[in-house]
Design a protein around this motif. Structure first.
Motif, short mmCIF file in Angstrom:
data_model
loop_
_atom_site.label_atom_id
_atom_site.label_comp_id
_atom_site.label_asym_id
_atom_site.label_seq_id
_atom_site.Cartn_x
_atom_site.Cartn_y
_atom_site.Cartn_z
N VAL A 60 19.78 -16.19 -12.61
CA VAL A 60 18.78 -16.73 -13.54
C VAL A 60 17.84 -17.67 -12.80
N GLU A 61 18.40 -18.55 -12.00
CA GLU A 61 17.55 -19.50 -11.27
C GLU A 61 16.71 -18.79 -10.22
N LEU A 62 17.26 -17.77 -9.57
CA LEU A 62 16.48 -17.01 -8.59
C LEU A 62 15.29 -16.33 -9.27
N VAL A 63 15.54 -15.72 -10.41
CA VAL A 63 14.44 -15.09 -11.15
C VAL A 63 13.39 -16.13 -11.51
N ARG A 64 13.82 -17.30 -11.92
CA ARG A 64 12.89 -18.36 -12.31
C ARG A 64 12.01 -18.76 -11.12
N GLN A 65 12.63 -18.85 -9.93
CA GLN A 65 11.88 -19.24 -8.73
C GLN A 65 10.90 -18.15 -8.30
N ILE A 66 11.36 -16.89 -8.34
CA ILE A 66 10.50 -15.78 -7.92
C ILE A 66 9.32 -15.64 -8.88
N ALA A 67 9.55 -15.90 -10.15
CA ALA A 67 8.50 -15.74 -11.16
C ALA A 67 7.31 -16.67 -10.91
N ARG A 68 7.51 -17.71 -10.13
CA ARG A 68 6.41 -18.64 -9.83
C ARG A 68 5.48 -18.09 -8.76
N GLY A 124 0.79 -1.21 0.00
CA GLY A 124 0.00 0.00 0.00
C GLY A 124 0.82 1.27 0.00
N ILE A 125 2.16 1.13 0.16
CA ILE A 125 3.03 2.31 0.18
C ILE A 125 4.00 2.28 -1.00
N VAL A 126 4.77 1.21 -1.14
CA VAL A 126 5.79 1.18 -2.18
C VAL A 126 5.23 0.60 -3.47
N SER A 127 5.74 1.12 -4.58
CA SER A 127 5.34 0.59 -5.88
C SER A 127 6.41 -0.32 -6.46
N MET A 128 7.63 -0.25 -5.92
CA MET A 128 8.69 -1.13 -6.41
C MET A 128 9.73 -1.36 -5.31
N ILE A 129 10.21 -2.58 -5.22
CA ILE A 129 11.30 -2.95 -4.32
C ILE A 129 12.49 -3.34 -5.19
N HIS A 130 13.61 -2.63 -5.01
CA HIS A 130 14.79 -2.82 -5.87
C HIS A 130 15.73 -3.92 -5.38
N THR A 131 15.52 -4.44 -4.18
CA THR A 131 16.59 -5.18 -3.51
C THR A 131 16.20 -6.61 -3.11
N VAL A 132 15.50 -7.29 -3.99
CA VAL A 132 15.16 -8.68 -3.71
C VAL A 132 16.34 -9.56 -4.11
N ASP A 133 16.94 -10.19 -3.11
CA ASP A 133 18.18 -10.93 -3.36
C ASP A 133 18.14 -12.38 -2.91
N ARG A 134 16.94 -12.84 -2.47
CA ARG A 134 16.84 -14.23 -2.01
C ARG A 134 15.39 -14.66 -2.09
N LEU A 135 15.20 -15.96 -2.26
CA LEU A 135 13.85 -16.48 -2.45
C LEU A 135 13.00 -16.28 -1.21
N SER A 136 13.56 -16.44 -0.03
CA SER A 136 12.77 -16.30 1.19
C SER A 136 12.18 -14.90 1.32
N LEU A 137 12.92 -13.89 0.91
CA LEU A 137 12.40 -12.52 0.94
C LEU A 137 11.26 -12.38 -0.07
N ALA A 138 11.45 -12.91 -1.26
CA ALA A 138 10.40 -12.84 -2.28
C ALA A 138 9.14 -13.55 -1.80
N GLN A 139 9.30 -14.67 -1.12
CA GLN A 139 8.14 -15.40 -0.62
C GLN A 139 7.38 -14.58 0.42
N GLU A 140 8.09 -13.83 1.25
CA GLU A 140 7.42 -12.98 2.24
C GLU A 140 6.72 -11.81 1.57
N ILE A 141 7.34 -11.22 0.55
CA ILE A 141 6.67 -10.16 -0.21
C ILE A 141 5.39 -10.70 -0.83
N ASP A 142 5.48 -11.87 -1.43
CA ASP A 142 4.31 -12.50 -2.05
C ASP A 142 3.20 -12.70 -1.01
N ARG A 143 3.56 -13.16 0.17
CA ARG A 143 2.57 -13.43 1.23
C ARG A 143 1.91 -12.14 1.69
N GLN A 144 2.71 -11.11 1.94
CA GLN A 144 2.17 -9.86 2.45
C GLN A 144 1.28 -9.17 1.41
#
Length: 229
Positions: A143-151, A91-111
């Motif tokens: 490349v593999e991290l992008v592939r995992q986050i894309a799911r 509800g505040i940010v429109s983009m996060i520039h610093t996703v560097d691990r799958l666990s962080l991406a999974q938490e963003i997805d959940r929230q």
């Protein structure tokens, strides 16, 4: 014209000139005004001069400033992000520039799934220099991290971000910017469903012209606009 308005005009002129020299449309490069550790009042001043995108490094500072301002601002989180702070960002940010691990991406997805109707645009941070002091996945693993986050259904991978080592000579940063651009091209060629390599976030006050020449679409400029912190 105020100091900040004058500085913004100067930076925008430098962006346009760098685009001319590299044969690019200046509309393809957006300025992220890095306002960390500066008061909300200077953000209002910059917004009044036409600046729309502001980058903050710290979640609490970003949330506090967003609560103070009514200006039509697009907020980007450009600093290292801990998973336990993600819950404050929907509800505040429109983009996060610093996703560097799958666990962080999974938490963003959940929230975002729990709190937003829209997905979150992210950039994958790549530590192209290999410096131990910098965050980011490696170029080899990107490349593999992008592939995992894309799911993840509530995230849109829009591109890559990097921070090269600091150099007095901006030309010394060029190989790092070029490496990120080539990595983005490699990922684009993989044609991963749902992934866009539309954005390259690279370049700061001392080297953003070189970054633009190497393909930057988002340049993160603070000192040249707001002065020293």
């Amino acid at each position: 014209m105020s100091r900040i308005a004058d500085n913004l005009a100067t930076v925008q002129a430098r962006i346009r000139q760098a685009c001319v020299l590299s044969g690019r449309d200046s509309a393809s490069v957006r300025l992220v005004a890095v306002s960390k550790l500066h008061p909300a009042s200077v953000i209002t001043e910059a917004a009044a001069s036409g600046q729309q995108i502001f980058g903050e490094n710290y979640v609490q500072e970003l949330v506090d400033k967003a609560g103070q301002l009514n200006d039509p601002i697009e907020w980007h989180l450009i600093g290292h992000l801990q998973s336990n702070k993600v819950k404050y960002l929907p509800g505040i940010v429109s983009m996060i520039h610093t996703v560097d691990r799958l666990s962080l991406a999974q938490e963003i997805d959940r929230q975002w799934r729990n709190k937003q109707d829209t997905s979150c645009a992210v950039l994958v941070q790549v530590n192209v220099s290999g410096e131990a002091t910098k965050s980011g996945t490696t170029a080899t693993e990107a490349v593999e991290l992008v592939r995992q986050i894309a799911r993840l259904p509530n995230i849109r991978v829009r591109g890559l971000m990097t921070m090269p080592p600091f150099f007095d000579d901006p030309e010394a940063a060029r190989p790092y910017f070029k490496e990120l651009r080539l990595l983005a091209e490699q990922i684009r060629n993989e044609q991963i469903p749902g992934v866009e390599m539309a954005e390259l976030s690279m370049g700061m006050s001392g080297d953003f012209e070189v970054a633009i020449e190497e393909g930057a679409t988002l340049v993160r400029v603070g000192t040249a606009i707001f002065g020293e912190r």
